[in-house]
Design a protein around this motif. Sequence first.
Motif, mmCIF file in Angstrom:
data_model
loop_
_atom_site.group_PDB
_atom_site.id
_atom_site.type_symbol
_atom_site.label_atom_id
_atom_site.label_comp_id
_atom_site.label_asym_id
_atom_site.label_seq_id
_atom_site.Cartn_x
_atom_site.Cartn_y
_atom_site.Cartn_z
ATOM 1 N N ALA A 617 0.834 -1.208 0.000
ATOM 2 C CA ALA A 617 0.000 0.000 0.000
ATOM 3 C C ALA A 617 0.864 1.253 0.000
ATOM 4 C CB ALA A 617 -0.924 -0.005 1.216
ATOM 5 N N LYS A 618 1.982 1.181 0.682
ATOM 6 C CA LYS A 618 2.828 2.361 0.839
ATOM 7 C C LYS A 618 3.444 2.814 -0.491
ATOM 8 C CE LYS A 618 5.991 4.139 4.246
ATOM 9 N NZ LYS A 618 5.187 5.332 4.582
ATOM 10 N N ARG A 619 3.500 1.882 -1.447
ATOM 11 C CA ARG A 619 4.058 2.242 -2.761
ATOM 12 C C ARG A 619 3.230 3.318 -3.459
ATOM 13 N NH1 ARG A 619 4.348 -3.557 -3.816
ATOM 14 N NH2 ARG A 619 5.964 -4.158 -2.349
ATOM 15 N N ASP A 620 1.962 3.453 -3.066
ATOM 16 C CA ASP A 620 1.106 4.476 -3.686
ATOM 17 C C ASP A 620 1.294 5.857 -3.062
ATOM 18 O OD1 ASP A 620 -0.076 2.872 -5.518
ATOM 19 O OD2 ASP A 620 -1.815 2.374 -4.261
ATOM 20 N N GLN A 621 2.079 5.924 -2.009
ATOM 21 C CA GLN A 621 2.211 7.192 -1.293
ATOM 22 C C GLN A 621 3.032 8.181 -2.124
ATOM 23 O OE1 GLN A 621 3.819 6.656 2.687
ATOM 24 N NE2 GLN A 621 1.966 7.658 3.437
#
Length: 625
Positions: A617-621
């Motif tokens: 999920a953090k890759r979308d930050q």
Amino acid sequence: MSTVRLTVAQALVRFLANQYSERDGVRQRLIAGCFGIFGHGNVAGVGQALLQAAETGEADLKYYLARNEQAMVHASVGFARMRNRLQAFACTASIGPGSTNMITGAALATINRIPVLLLPSDFFATRVASPVLQELEDPRSYDVSVNDAFRPVSRFWDRINRPEQLPSALLAAMRVLTDPAETGAVTLALPQDVQAEAHDWPEDLFAERTWYVPRPIPEPAALDRAVAVLRSARTPLIIAGGGVIYSEASAALLRFAEATGIPAADTQAGKGALAWDHPGAVGGVGATGSPVANALAREADVVLGIGTRYSDFTTASRTAFQHPGLRFVNLNIAAFDAGKHAGVSLVADARAGLEALTEAMAGYRVDEAYPARAWDLDTRWRQVVDHAYHLGHQPLPAQTEILGALNEFMAERDVVVQAAGSMPGDLQMLWRARDPKQYHVEYGYSCMGYEIAGGLGAKLADPGREVFVLVGDGSYLMMASEIVTAVSERIKLNIILVDNRGFGSIGSLSESLGSQRFGTSYRYRNPETGLLDGGVLPVDLAANAASLGADVLRTRTVKEFVAALEQARASDRTTVVYIETDPLAPVPASESWWDVPVSEVAALESTQNARAAYEAAKRDQRLYL
Ligand SMILES: Cc1ncc(C[n+]2csc(CCOP(=O)(O)OP(=O)(O)O)c2C)c(N)n1
Ligand SMILES: [Mg+2]
């Protein structure tokens, strides 16, 4: 120069009673009253001054006895928020714990940008009797007191060590309270000896004074820059924050949205800026928003944030907006917020700014396919909400059914108050707000304990509206104290106590992060596991509410709940409607994310799995530079 001899506290009270605020030609008392709890630090100073004012009529500042100092700041915030920051309360507290109890409230006020005047008492300025009861002795400096802890949570802070310091401190305090860009908690620490000290004050200090709350218009060049970006947009999205409501800019927002066709999402503080069923309204955005607003946010090429501070819930921890060429335009009265996300900064009052934008954007309209797509998504989403409102969950009802029943029961001008737990998220996603002042969810500080106290303040601010406080069992246990204040002041509240036997919110968060709801339900310690997963506790919060003087209606089904709401509305007494809900009942998905870090290494498989999901999920930050 004629003078009048008064104590510092008497001068303070007389001054506060003569302050007014004015906006759009409407003038009102700035300091509407004073909450307090007395101790040796203020009973003979500010306390005597308030009594003298009441007995002689020489100053009009009504005193309200609160039951907890944190709660009285919350009540003040509820009041000022309801009055769109044009009026505020003062809060007097004794020295030491009485004062430091207000720090949480101060942080809440400052974070939500809501004015409140705090008057913590302090140890003797002369220091003759030091250390006095409750005095912090700092071996490095005799100048330090516990009230220094208010500094980071106050927008203005001063300590009145001599009477001569009072006038300039008071003027600065009033200026900050009434400045919409700077407002928040304002703290004047009052040493207990100084409060009682007499001084010859110039009469002019007590003349009626009006503080004009400005509506700054945008700078023309900044407006040009904003309009250039907005005119280039194909899939723009409005995010309406609390500033829209405080500025009473709903009608201006409506005109802008209708003229341009740009859909409008809202934040926790901005919900109700547009009525939920307006074709341009797409609901809450972000971590607890609706999938409609979140789908539009993902594809938005320009985000027009109005009066929003862009909390991580609003931006889904900076994953909500994914368009490669994304630009922000930020209309905000505070330059600090207008500059966020490297946006085009449009520093102005929300209403004045929207009026200027509507004029400057004349002729611009999004392609009709875009709002049509939003409308289509919204139509499907309405069915999901209807379903959640009428789930028929057994044996205990789902929380979404309670919120749905309340939403369908409430009249347009009624107010719902909430702050922490699983309800703010469900409300942000599911609530259908019809009036700009209907949705009162404190989500800047999301402080457990705000609910009842904040509701008290909201009702005090607008007695003509029916106030429905939603409070979870966890929050209720933290701060039910102001039920007693409501009862003694005959301030009628409808309190809905939603008991799911612990922290439904943090329980499901914990589970989603691989921590298995550890330590989040109110249970006996289980001798077999050593954990708090034993039997149900013999706690009866409804009986507790009755013991505080409220009428209590116990309900078990949605039908009984609605009948109790009718009864509560018809009553003129503070009434608690008690209902148990199932914390494991399903809730629709927001199709969004919130950044809560998961352990990078763990012996538990549940945590390892959650970490893998977290990293994905953090890759979308994004940084929004
Ligand atoms: C003063 C304070 N302490 C801790 C938290 C962290 N927290 C957020 S929600 C929550 C649980 C709230 O429980 P309850 O009021 O029963 O609501 P529920 O989650 O069950 O809906 C906690 C502990 C907080 N927001 N405020
Ligand atoms: Mg609970």
